[in-house]
Design a protein around this motif. Structure first.
Motif, PDB file in Angstrom:
ATOM      1  N   GLY A   3      -7.681   6.199 -12.431  1.00 24.81           N
ATOM      2  CA  GLY A   3      -7.784   7.373 -12.483  1.00 24.81           C
ATOM      3  C   GLY A   3      -7.071   8.235 -11.309  1.00 24.81           C
ATOM      4  N   PRO A   4      -6.545   9.360 -11.420  1.00 23.23           N
ATOM      5  CA  PRO A   4      -6.021  10.308 -10.292  1.00 23.23           C
ATOM      6  C   PRO A   4      -6.574  10.402  -9.324  1.00 23.23           C
ATOM      7  CG  PRO A   4      -6.186  11.585 -12.475  1.00 23.23           C
ATOM      8  CD  PRO A   4      -6.648  10.155 -12.779  1.00 23.23           C
ATOM      9  N   GLU A   5      -8.034  10.419  -9.327  1.00 23.99           N
ATOM     10  CA  GLU A   5      -9.026  10.613  -8.268  1.00 23.99           C
ATOM     11  C   GLU A   5      -9.620   9.412  -7.795  1.00 23.99           C
ATOM     12  OE1 GLU A   5      -9.088  13.851  -7.152  1.00 23.99           O
ATOM     13  OE2 GLU A   5      -7.534  14.523  -8.727  1.00 23.99           O
ATOM     14  N   ASP A   6      -9.114   8.609  -8.567  1.00 27.03           N
ATOM     15  CA  ASP A   6      -9.963   7.014  -7.695  1.00 27.03           C
ATOM     16  C   ASP A   6      -9.278   6.524  -6.291  1.00 27.03           C
ATOM     17  OD1 ASP A   6     -11.260   7.101 -10.191  1.00 27.03           O
ATOM     18  OD2 ASP A   6     -10.417   5.231 -11.029  1.00 27.03           O
ATOM     19  N   LYS A   7     -10.111   6.102  -5.666  1.00 28.46           N
ATOM     20  CA  LYS A   7      -9.731   5.446  -4.523  1.00 28.46           C
ATOM     21  C   LYS A   7      -9.529   4.098  -4.620  1.00 28.46           C
ATOM     22  CE  LYS A   7      -9.829   7.191  -0.553  1.00 28.46           C
ATOM     23  NZ  LYS A   7      -8.906   7.792   0.104  1.00 28.46           N
ATOM     24  N   VAL A   8      -8.458   3.613  -4.156  1.00 34.09           N
ATOM     25  CA  VAL A   8      -8.082   2.009  -4.146  1.00 34.09           C
ATOM     26  C   VAL A   8      -7.778   1.454  -2.958  1.00 34.09           C
ATOM     27  CG1 VAL A   8      -6.885   0.185  -5.596  1.00 34.09           C
ATOM     28  CG2 VAL A   8      -7.018   2.397  -6.643  1.00 34.09           C
ATOM     29  N   TRP A   9      -8.423   0.259  -2.577  1.00 30.74           N
ATOM     30  CA  TRP A   9      -8.162  -0.098  -1.179  1.00 30.74           C
ATOM     31  C   TRP A   9      -7.796  -1.708  -1.239  1.00 30.74           C
ATOM     32  CZ3 TRP A   9      -8.989   2.752   3.078  1.00 30.74           C
ATOM     33  CH2 TRP A   9     -10.305   3.819   2.820  1.00 30.74           C
ATOM     34  N   THR A  10      -7.110  -2.168  -0.612  1.00 32.98           N
ATOM     35  CA  THR A  10      -6.659  -3.543  -0.364  1.00 32.98           C
ATOM     36  C   THR A  10      -6.704  -4.106   1.001  1.00 32.98           C
ATOM     37  OG1 THR A  10      -5.300  -5.395  -1.557  1.00 32.98           O
ATOM     38  CG2 THR A  10      -4.228  -3.756  -0.140  1.00 32.98           C
ATOM     39  N   TYR A  11      -6.711  -5.276   1.233  1.00 27.89           N
ATOM     40  CA  TYR A  11      -6.676  -5.877   2.486  1.00 27.89           C
ATOM     41  C   TYR A  11      -5.122  -6.615   2.954  1.00 27.89           C
ATOM     42  CZ  TYR A  11     -11.664  -5.321   2.400  1.00 27.89           C
ATOM     43  OH  TYR A  11     -13.132  -4.683   2.539  1.00 27.89           O
ATOM     44  N   VAL A  12      -4.796  -6.052   4.085  1.00 26.94           N
ATOM     45  CA  VAL A  12      -3.752  -6.826   4.396  1.00 26.94           C
ATOM     46  C   VAL A  12      -3.799  -7.490   5.891  1.00 26.94           C
ATOM     47  CG1 VAL A  12      -2.236  -5.070   3.375  1.00 26.94           C
ATOM     48  CG2 VAL A  12      -2.912  -4.496   5.537  1.00 26.94           C
ATOM     49  N   GLY A  13      -3.074  -8.436   6.166  1.00 26.64           N
ATOM     50  CA  GLY A  13      -3.357  -9.091   7.391  1.00 26.64           C
ATOM     51  C   GLY A  13      -3.246  -8.423   8.791  1.00 26.64           C
ATOM     52  N   ARG A  14      -4.032  -8.459   9.616  1.00 28.93           N
ATOM     53  CA  ARG A  14      -4.049  -7.853  10.864  1.00 28.93           C
ATOM     54  C   ARG A  14      -2.669  -8.334  11.416  1.00 28.93           C
ATOM     55  NH1 ARG A  14     -10.310  -7.461  13.378  1.00 28.93           N
ATOM     56  NH2 ARG A  14     -11.105  -6.060  11.527  1.00 28.93           N
TER      57      ARG A  14
END
Length: 208
Positions: free
Chosen positions: A121-132
């Protein structure tokens, strides 16, 4: 109502991992769904540095009890790659689950990739994890030095997760090990007192 998601591309896609984080059996279509991330790809570019004396979680060689080999244990990372399209899973999360994920993914930073994810959805928040950055730098140095390894149990888990995601053999979307990096058996242990690191060689295991 806006939803919060985590885009999973590695071991977080495994059903047993999701179950542990949620505290119940995950429901397809409700707790997770297939997803695509534009402009990113999988890489083997983050690590746990097994030579770091500050780490409480270390990897031991099964060939010799209490020996901690001087290796960098590689894990999957997501790296920017214009024109690429990364397949994965969208996991619906609440604040408590997100905190548990943050605690689990200590080699990674959580970043907002909402604009790059398809079918949310246009208001949804999506996260992901990337290496430090520091863990990614240690991974690259280990690959160049020939001291980087991939732990067999982790490799098998992400291969199965990719297979379940793709419905194929699981190797099409899983990048091969970097040149010269062996897949080996290691025992993951949390220590009260960490053993000294050793240069004991590790025997590679065939990929079945």
């Amino acid at each position: 109502m806006p939803e919060t998601w985590v885009f999973a591309y590695g071991s977080l896609m495994a059903v047993d991992v999701m179950e542990g984080l949620l505290g119940r059996t995950p429901r397809p279509g409700t707790d997770f769904a297939p997803g695509w991330l534009r402009g990113w790809r999988r890489t083997w570019e983050v690590c746990t540095d097994n030579t770091d004396p500050a780490r409480k979680v270390t990897y031991l060689s099964p060939e010799a009890e209490h020996v901690r080999p001087r290796v960098q244990v590689l894990f999957l990372d997501a790296s920017p790659s214009p024109g690429s399209r990364l397949d994965g899973m969208l996991l619906r999360v609440d604040p408590a689950t997100l905190r548990r994920m943050d605690a689990r993914e200590r080699n990674y930073d959580r970043i907002d990739i909402s604009e790059d994810v398809e079918d949310v959805g246009p208001e949804d928040k999506v996260w992901t994890y990337v290496g430090r950055k520091e863990q990614a730098a240690r991974a690259r140095a280990g690959i160049v030095a020939g001291s980087a390894r991939i732990e067999r149990g982790y490799f098998d888990r992400v291969r199965r997760a990719c297979a379940e995601r793709s419905g194929r053999a699981g190797t099409e979307s899983l990048p091969p090990a970097p040149e010269g990096v062996e897949i080996v058996v290691l025992d993951r242990v949390r220590h009260a007192v960490r053993p000294e690191a050793s240069d004991l060689p590790l025997a590679p295991r065939e990929i079945s």
